[in-house]
Structures are given as structure tokens and as C-alpha cells.
Design a protein around this motif. Structure first.
Motif, PDB file in Angstrom:
ATOM      1  N   ARG A  36       3.426 -48.884   4.865  1.00  0.00           N
ATOM      2  CA  ARG A  36       3.816 -49.173   6.252  1.00  0.00           C
ATOM      3  C   ARG A  36       3.046 -50.375   6.785  1.00  0.00           C
ATOM      4  N   THR A  37       1.752 -50.424   6.450  1.00  0.00           N
ATOM      5  CA  THR A  37       0.953 -51.578   6.868  1.00  0.00           C
ATOM      6  C   THR A  37       1.484 -52.856   6.239  1.00  0.00           C
ATOM      7  N   LEU A  38       1.814 -52.790   4.954  1.00  0.00           N
ATOM      8  CA  LEU A  38       2.384 -53.949   4.276  1.00  0.00           C
ATOM      9  C   LEU A  38       3.678 -54.384   4.954  1.00  0.00           C
ATOM     10  N   PHE A  39       4.509 -53.429   5.301  1.00  0.00           N
ATOM     11  CA  PHE A  39       5.786 -53.738   5.939  1.00  0.00           C
ATOM     12  C   PHE A  39       5.582 -54.454   7.271  1.00  0.00           C
ATOM     13  N   VAL A  40       4.689 -53.930   8.115  1.00  0.00           N
ATOM     14  CA  VAL A  40       4.489 -54.505   9.444  1.00  0.00           C
ATOM     15  C   VAL A  40       3.955 -55.929   9.347  1.00  0.00           C
ATOM     16  N   VAL A  41       2.934 -56.131   8.506  1.00  0.00           N
ATOM     17  CA  VAL A  41       2.321 -57.457   8.398  1.00  0.00           C
ATOM     18  C   VAL A  41       3.289 -58.452   7.763  1.00  0.00           C
ATOM     19  N   HIS A  42       3.936 -58.039   6.692  1.00  0.00           N
ATOM     20  CA  HIS A  42       4.864 -58.943   6.010  1.00  0.00           C
ATOM     21  C   HIS A  42       6.087 -59.225   6.880  1.00  0.00           C
ATOM     22  N   SER A  46      -7.260 -65.570  -9.324  1.00  0.00           N
ATOM     23  CA  SER A  46      -8.280 -66.068  -8.402  1.00  0.00           C
ATOM     24  C   SER A  46      -9.280 -64.955  -8.128  1.00  0.00           C
ATOM     25  N   PRO A  47     -10.562 -65.289  -7.957  1.00  0.00           N
ATOM     26  CA  PRO A  47     -11.562 -64.252  -7.648  1.00  0.00           C
ATOM     27  C   PRO A  47     -11.474 -63.736  -6.216  1.00  0.00           C
ATOM     28  N   VAL A  48     -10.740 -64.436  -5.347  1.00  0.00           N
ATOM     29  CA  VAL A  48     -10.616 -64.054  -3.943  1.00  0.00           C
ATOM     30  C   VAL A  48      -9.660 -62.870  -3.816  1.00  0.00           C
ATOM     31  N   GLU A  49     -10.025 -61.894  -2.988  1.00  0.00           N
ATOM     32  CA  GLU A  49      -9.182 -60.722  -2.777  1.00  0.00           C
ATOM     33  C   GLU A  49      -7.778 -61.174  -2.364  1.00  0.00           C
ATOM     34  N   PRO A  50      -6.701 -60.623  -2.994  1.00  0.00           N
ATOM     35  CA  PRO A  50      -5.341 -61.142  -2.789  1.00  0.00           C
ATOM     36  C   PRO A  50      -4.888 -61.182  -1.334  1.00  0.00           C
ATOM     37  N   ARG A  51      -5.207 -60.152  -0.555  1.00  0.00           N
ATOM     38  CA  ARG A  51      -4.765 -60.153   0.847  1.00  0.00           C
ATOM     39  C   ARG A  51      -5.481 -61.233   1.655  1.00  0.00           C
ATOM     40  N   TYR A  71       1.831 -67.952  -0.822  1.00  0.00           N
ATOM     41  CA  TYR A  71       1.858 -66.646  -0.154  1.00  0.00           C
ATOM     42  C   TYR A  71       2.749 -65.679  -0.931  1.00  0.00           C
ATOM     43  N   ASN A  72       3.954 -66.098  -1.272  1.00  0.00           N
ATOM     44  CA  ASN A  72       4.882 -65.224  -1.987  1.00  0.00           C
ATOM     45  C   ASN A  72       4.313 -64.758  -3.317  1.00  0.00           C
ATOM     46  N   ALA A  73       3.782 -65.685  -4.096  1.00  0.00           N
ATOM     47  CA  ALA A  73       3.247 -65.332  -5.413  1.00  0.00           C
ATOM     48  C   ALA A  73       2.077 -64.362  -5.285  1.00  0.00           C
ATOM     49  N   THR A  74       1.206 -64.597  -4.315  1.00  0.00           N
ATOM     50  CA  THR A  74       0.031 -63.745  -4.130  1.00  0.00           C
ATOM     51  C   THR A  74       0.434 -62.339  -3.703  1.00  0.00           C
ATOM     52  N   LEU A  75       1.310 -62.237  -2.695  1.00  0.00           N
ATOM     53  CA  LEU A  75       1.665 -60.924  -2.166  1.00  0.00           C
ATOM     54  C   LEU A  75       2.487 -60.116  -3.163  1.00  0.00           C
ATOM     55  N   GLN A  76       3.422 -60.737  -3.853  1.00  0.00           N
ATOM     56  CA  GLN A  76       4.256 -60.001  -4.807  1.00  0.00           C
ATOM     57  C   GLN A  76       3.448 -59.512  -5.996  1.00  0.00           C
ATOM     58  N   GLY A  77       2.559 -60.352  -6.525  1.00  0.00           N
ATOM     59  CA  GLY A  77       1.726 -59.934  -7.648  1.00  0.00           C
ATOM     60  C   GLY A  77       0.817 -58.780  -7.263  1.00  0.00           C
ATOM     61  N   TRP A  78       0.203 -58.860  -6.085  1.00  0.00           N
ATOM     62  CA  TRP A  78      -0.668 -57.785  -5.628  1.00  0.00           C
ATOM     63  C   TRP A  78       0.122 -56.496  -5.401  1.00  0.00           C
ATOM     64  N   SER A  79       1.296 -56.597  -4.809  1.00  0.00           N
ATOM     65  CA  SER A  79       2.121 -55.412  -4.547  1.00  0.00           C
ATOM     66  C   SER A  79       2.560 -54.743  -5.845  1.00  0.00           C
ATOM     67  N   ARG A  83      -5.812 -60.639   7.160  1.00  0.00           N
ATOM     68  CA  ARG A  83      -7.245 -60.857   6.946  1.00  0.00           C
ATOM     69  C   ARG A  83      -8.048 -59.615   7.355  1.00  0.00           C
ATOM     70  N   ARG A  84      -7.682 -59.002   8.480  1.00  0.00           N
ATOM     71  CA  ARG A  84      -8.371 -57.786   8.917  1.00  0.00           C
ATOM     72  C   ARG A  84      -8.150 -56.649   7.922  1.00  0.00           C
ATOM     73  N   TRP A  85      -6.938 -56.528   7.402  1.00  0.00           N
ATOM     74  CA  TRP A  85      -6.624 -55.495   6.411  1.00  0.00           C
ATOM     75  C   TRP A  85      -7.487 -55.688   5.164  1.00  0.00           C
ATOM     76  N   SER A  86      -7.608 -56.921   4.718  1.00  0.00           N
ATOM     77  CA  SER A  86      -8.440 -57.223   3.558  1.00  0.00           C
ATOM     78  C   SER A  86      -9.894 -56.872   3.831  1.00  0.00           C
ATOM     79  N   ALA A  87     -10.390 -57.229   5.016  1.00  0.00           N
ATOM     80  CA  ALA A  87     -11.790 -56.962   5.346  1.00  0.00           C
ATOM     81  C   ALA A  87     -12.073 -55.464   5.375  1.00  0.00           C
ATOM     82  N   ARG A  88     -11.139 -54.679   5.942  1.00  0.00           N
ATOM     83  CA  ARG A  88     -11.332 -53.225   5.978  1.00  0.00           C
ATOM     84  C   ARG A  88     -11.353 -52.641   4.580  1.00  0.00           C
TER      85      ARG A  88
END
Length: 410
Positions: A225-231, A282-287, A326-334, A392-397
């Protein structure tokens, strides 16, 4: 099936599918908003409604079909097989392009809406292509393959408007007939390339599967649900940009179909090139990465809405770079994070979210353009900026929670 053949087949159908979907974007703005050069007829003056409002509705119906198709075709392909559903929908979409051409020749606005809706419904098969790659590949290769498929979709947004710009002079229906023929050819090549699948029989009809197992059922899970709202917020920003920058070019620069196609070519060329490399690890968290890309995309959208013609042109072209990443990062992580729910459903949810955003922004934009086209782009840019902040907030949490669990375990 050989991996290279699988990837090539998916990318080919993705390219041809998006080519047909993107054809109307440089054709419709001059047709509906070209001023006295295009007197109202049954197509552009239907029921005496304002042409710009009819333009917004015409933009909406294709994503509405995509919304339904993206939500349903993935689960249906789980039951009937990816190959069978993919080929059937590709052939049907080709028929939809032919019907669109017939509607334009007849000057029938209702038939045009019906044709665009049916074509969108069947072109919701993009989720099937992504699911094929996500479930048959793994690791870095899967991320690269999904990025390459995105590149094929982006390339279609380049090829479609170019095809429209260079062939519309021969007749407004010609680009759609060409797209229909190319999609039939692509379906034939994919039929040869893709191996037949053995599908385990499942209880229930395909309609039951589609109704009870569509992608939106994933919203029962809080992270999705969080993914849906943000995306969704980001996708609304992108939809406002995609759907209305051609109209902005007509309003601000009096651009015609061919000039709009050239601007779109620059954006999609950069987007396609970026997609070739966007799947790198990438070493950076995907979100967190997706957040940065969304923020840059938001700046580009706002630059179009708030800038002059030359600032807007630069922003339109450069938008393709952060959006591809953005697309490549979010789809791979999902694909990695939610694989337990089924790749077809997860990829379908991402596609459905984008289609829903297109519908919302087409409706809202059709009204806002009656005041000023720039308002649509400003609202879209602000929504994309909020999505960047929320991601960014979701990633930090998530990072904070992980650290806390690790410390507790120690």
C-alpha cells in the motif's frame, strides 16, 4: 528457452506495443487545439464540447483500458500461460490500431474512444512481459533485463511520435495502419521465438481468476500500500508531463505534429540510452536512489510549467534521464522485495498504478487546461516532488528499523 531469445522477444513486443500507444500524442494536440486551421467537426466538436476537454477525454480512455488490462492480464497469464495471452493480446491490439484509423477516417469521436480503450486494454500486457523476465531470471541479469525492457518501452515513445510525424502527411490514419502491421509482424516473430509452456490446470474460469486475483488485491499488504501511494504520486507527475507537454508546445510555441515529434525524439533517445545502464548495482539503498531520481524528474516537470519555451524544451529532453533510472531502480527492488506475491501481480500493480495516474491526470488536466496548460505541469511537478520526499522518508525508516533489529540481536 535461451536467455537472450527471451529478453529479445520481450523487448521487441514492448517496443512495438508502446510505439502504437504513443502515436496519438503528437497527432491529437494540433487536431484538437490547432485553432482556426482545424475547424470543428464530428471528431473535434462532438456534442459542441470544448475541443480541449475532448482532448483530455481522448487521452484518458487509453490509460483506462491499460489500467484494467494491467490489473487483469497478469493473473490471467498465470492460469493460461504467458505465451498464449501475450500473443493473443498483441494481435488484438493490432486490430485496435486498425479500428482507430477507421474512426479517424470516419470522423467518429465515440468510435475513436472505443478503439483507444480496447487497444489500451490489450496493451496492458506489459506486465506479462515484465513478469516473464522477473520470474525466469535472477540477480543482476534480471535487473539489467528489466531495465532493457524499460528501454524498449521508452524507445517506443520515440518511434511512435516519429512515425506519426513523418507519415501523417500521407493521411491521418496511415500511422495507425503501419503500427497495426508492425505489431502483427512482431507477434508472429514472438510466436516462433517463445517456447510453448506447460500450464498446470487450475480451478475456476479465467474470469474468476481475473476478478479475484487482480493486482489490486495486493493492497491488502501494508508495504505494498505504501508503494502504491508513493508511486502513484510520482506517476501522476509523469502522466501530467507525458500527456500535456505536447499541448504546452502548441500553446507556447505553436508547434505542429512534426515539431512535437522531434522534441519527443530527443527526450526518448536520452531515456532509452540511460535505460541501458540504469540496471547497474549500487550500494545505495534502492528507495533512497529512487527518491533522488524522482526529485530531479520533479524539477524538470516544474521547469516546463514555470519556464519559457527554451527552458521548457531543455527540461523536456533532460527529463528522460532521471525517469529511466527511477523505473529501473523501483522495478528491480520490487521484484526482489515482493516476489512471494507473484511477479505477475507485482509488475501488474506497478503498471496499474501508472495507468490509474494517467486517467486521473487526463481528467484533471482536461479541466485545468481550460484555465492554463501550465497549471497541469505545475501540479504534476509538485506531486512528483512529494513522492521523492515520501520515498526518502520510507527508506530512512526502513534503514533505522534494520539498525535497531541488528543492535537488539547483538
Amino acid at each position: 528457452m535461451k536467455t537472450a531469445l527471451l529478453i529479445a522477444s520481450a523487448c521487441l513486443l514492448g517496443l512495438l506495443s508502446t510505439t502504437g500507444a504513443s502515436l496519438p500524442y503528437p497527432i491529437l494536440p494540433p487536431l484538437f487545439a490547432g485553432g482556426s486551421g482545424n475547424p470543428a467537426n464530428d471528431l473535434t466538436g462532438f456534442l459542441g464540447l470544448p475541443p480541449k476537454l475532448l482532448f483530455g477525454i481522448a487521452l484518458m480512455v487509453n490509460p483506462l483500458g491499460l489500467l484494467i488490462g494491467s490489473a487483469m492480464l497478469g493473473p490471467i497469464s498465470d492460469r493460461l500461460g504467458r505465451r498464449r495471452v501475450l500473443l493473443a493480446t498483441s494481435i488484438g491490439a493490432a486490430a485496435g490500431h486498425a479500428l482507430t484509423a477507421a474512426a479517424l477516417v470516419a470522423g467518429s469521436y465515440p468510435l475513436f474512444l472505443l478503439a483507444r480503450f480496447a487497444t489500451g486494454l490489450l496493451e496492458g500486457n506489459g506486465s506479462i512481459m515484465r513478469a516473464m523476465l522477473a520470474e525466469r531470471l535472477s540477480g543482476p541479469l534480471r535487473n539489467h533485463a528489466l531495465s532493457w525492457l524499460n528501454g524498449a518501452f521508452h524507445l517506443g515513445w520515440l518511434v511512435g511520435p516519429l512515425l506519426a510525424g513523418f507519415t501523417v502527411g500521407a493521411g491521418i490514419s496511415v500511422p495507425f495502419y503501419i503500427a497495426a502491421g508492425a505489431l502483427l509482424l512482431g507477434a508472429g516473430m514472438a510466436a516462433v521465438a517463445l517456447e510453448r509452456e506447460y500450464v498446470t490446470p487450475r480451478a475456476g474460469s479465467w474470469w474468476t481468476v481475473a476478478r479475484q486475483g487482480h493486482s489490486l488485491t495486493l493492497l491488502r499488504h501494508a508495504p505494498l500500500r505504501t508503494l502504491f501511494v508513493v508511486h502513484f504520486a510520482y506517476a501522476c507527475g509523469v502522466a501530467s508531463f507525458y500527456e500535456f507537454f505536447p499541448l504546452w508546445l502548441v500553446d507556447i510555441g505553436s508547434y505542429d505534429t512534426r515539431q512535437i515529434a522531434f522534441v519527443n525524439m530527443g527526450m526518448c533517445a536520452l531515456m532509452t540510452f540511460a535505460a541501458l545502464f540504469a540496471g547497474r548495482a549500487s550500494p545505495v539503498e534502492p528507495r533512497r536512489r529512487a527518491s533522488g531520481h524522482a526529485a530531479i524528474a520533479a524539477i524538470a516537470i516544474l521547469a516546463v510549467g514555470l519556464g519559457n519555451l527554451w527552458v521548457g524544451l531543455a527540461a523536456i529532453v533532460l527529463f528522460g534521464l532521471p525517469h529511466a533510472y527511477y523505473n529501473a531502480t523501483l522495478q528491480g527492488w520490487s521484484a526482489d522485495q515482493f516476489a512471494m506475491h507473484g511477479q505477475g501481480a507485482v509488475m501488474g500493480l506497478l503498471s496499474t498504478t501508472f495507468c490509474l495516474a494517467n486517467i486521473v491526470m487526463a481528467l484533471a488536466g482536461g479541466i485545468l487546461t481550460l484555465v492554463d496548460t501550465r497549471l497541469v505541469l505545475i501540479v504534476g511537478g509538485l506531486l512528483a516532488a512529494w513522492a521523492a520526499f515520501a520515498m526518502r522518508r520510507w527508506s530512512a525508516r526502513a534503514v533505522t528499523a534494520t539498525v535497531a533489529v541488528t543492535m537488539e540481536a547483538k
